[in-house]
Write a protein that holds these residues in place. Structure first.
Motif, mmCIF file in Angstrom:
data_model
loop_
_atom_site.group_PDB
_atom_site.id
_atom_site.type_symbol
_atom_site.label_atom_id
_atom_site.label_comp_id
_atom_site.label_asym_id
_atom_site.label_seq_id
_atom_site.Cartn_x
_atom_site.Cartn_y
_atom_site.Cartn_z
ATOM 1 N N TYR A 37 -7.012 0.541 -3.839
ATOM 2 C CA TYR A 37 -5.675 0.178 -4.050
ATOM 3 C C TYR A 37 -5.163 -1.109 -3.066
ATOM 4 C CZ TYR A 37 -0.943 0.764 -2.926
ATOM 5 O OH TYR A 37 0.549 0.402 -2.837
ATOM 6 N N PHE A 38 -5.801 -1.092 -2.037
ATOM 7 C CA PHE A 38 -5.779 -2.308 -1.074
ATOM 8 C C PHE A 38 -6.078 -3.599 -1.752
ATOM 9 C CE2 PHE A 38 -6.659 -3.939 3.529
ATOM 10 C CZ PHE A 38 -5.387 -4.700 3.566
ATOM 11 N N ILE A 39 -7.248 -3.598 -2.423
ATOM 12 C CA ILE A 39 -7.892 -4.635 -3.083
ATOM 13 C C ILE A 39 -6.669 -4.978 -4.237
ATOM 14 C CG2 ILE A 39 -9.747 -5.459 -4.657
ATOM 15 C CD1 ILE A 39 -11.551 -3.986 -3.024
ATOM 16 N N PHE A 41 -3.819 -4.492 -4.310
ATOM 17 C CA PHE A 41 -2.582 -5.133 -3.725
ATOM 18 C C PHE A 41 -2.512 -6.471 -3.233
ATOM 19 C CE2 PHE A 41 0.470 -5.400 -0.123
ATOM 20 C CZ PHE A 41 1.708 -5.445 -1.046
ATOM 21 N N ASP A 42 -3.784 -6.757 -2.265
ATOM 22 C CA ASP A 42 -3.943 -8.173 -1.899
ATOM 23 C C ASP A 42 -5.337 -8.144 -1.496
ATOM 24 O OD1 ASP A 42 -3.721 -10.617 -0.749
ATOM 25 O OD2 ASP A 42 -2.075 -10.241 0.400
ATOM 26 N N GLU A 43 -5.906 -9.074 -2.404
ATOM 27 C CA GLU A 43 -7.596 -8.901 -2.171
ATOM 28 C C GLU A 43 -7.836 -9.786 -1.012
ATOM 29 O OE1 GLU A 43 -11.082 -10.747 -4.739
ATOM 30 O OE2 GLU A 43 -9.530 -9.865 -5.906
ATOM 31 N N GLU A 44 -7.085 -11.035 -0.697
ATOM 32 C CA GLU A 44 -7.491 -11.804 0.456
ATOM 33 C C GLU A 44 -7.301 -10.985 1.704
ATOM 34 O OE1 GLU A 44 -5.737 -15.424 0.326
ATOM 35 O OE2 GLU A 44 -6.310 -15.874 -1.509
ATOM 36 N N VAL A 45 -6.101 -10.356 1.830
ATOM 37 C CA VAL A 45 -6.052 -9.442 3.107
ATOM 38 C C VAL A 45 -7.016 -8.152 3.335
ATOM 39 C CG1 VAL A 45 -4.321 -7.893 4.265
ATOM 40 C CG2 VAL A 45 -3.599 -10.234 3.294
ATOM 41 N N ALA A 46 -7.340 -7.736 2.029
ATOM 42 C CA ALA A 46 -8.410 -6.616 2.092
ATOM 43 C C ALA A 46 -9.848 -7.412 2.558
ATOM 44 C CB ALA A 46 -8.579 -6.113 0.600
ATOM 45 N N ARG A 47 -10.102 -8.269 2.105
ATOM 46 C CA ARG A 47 -11.383 -8.971 2.538
ATOM 47 C C ARG A 47 -11.355 -9.366 3.854
ATOM 48 N NH1 ARG A 47 -14.751 -11.412 -1.304
ATOM 49 N NH2 ARG A 47 -13.206 -11.735 -2.370
#
Length: 148
Positions: A37-39, A41-47
């Motif tokens: 879900y986090f990925i 929503f926003d992959e860069e923030v998840a990374r």
């Protein structure tokens, strides 16, 4: 048969293999639901948050590929495409959030498969076509009910 599938050609071994891999896929998706879900929503923030995005993306694509490969002979490529696209699009129309939309999408797919198979038996129609027709009817109902 690979384009339209043949539900009548399913053997007990096929059911066991699909059941095992389907259960494994559901377990992986449930275990990593928050991360996925986090990925989404926003992959860069998840990374940046320390989530192994590349590994989880590879896992998700691998699980989807295995399920598709196991399903092609049974339901056909046309029905797989319809089952992957129409239920989520219909569920999104209700705007209930990520988790509820995911559950509603699965319920729409399951309902259309059951109704489609029953309709296929009663009206002597090809099962894949009957299921896709049920999916389209449910989608049109979702459009009509939830007009914005």
């Amino acid at each position: 048969s690979y384009l339209f599938g043949s539900i009548l050609s399913v053997s007990n071994e096929d059911l066991w293999v699909m059941g095992v891999f389907g259960s494994l896929a559901m377990a992986l998706l449930l275990i990593f639901f928050k991360e996925l879900y986090f990925i989404a929503f926003d992959e860069e923030v998840a990374r940046a948050g320390g989530i192994r995005v590349t590994l989880l993306n590879f896992m998700l694509v691998s699980v989807i590929a295995i399920i598709i490969a196991l399903s092609i002979r049974v339901v056909g490529t046309l029905l797989i495409g319809a089952l992957m696209v129409i239920p989520p699009v219909a569920a999104i129309r209700f705007g209930m959030g990520f988790f509820k939309t995911t559950i509603l999408s699965a319920l729409i797919a399951l309902l259309s498969v059951v109704i489609g198979l029953i309709g296929s038996y009663i009206f002597a129609l090809p099962s894949g076509a009957a299921i896709v027709l049920c999916l389209l009817v449910i989608f049109v109902i979702a459009l009509a009910v939830n007009r914005r």
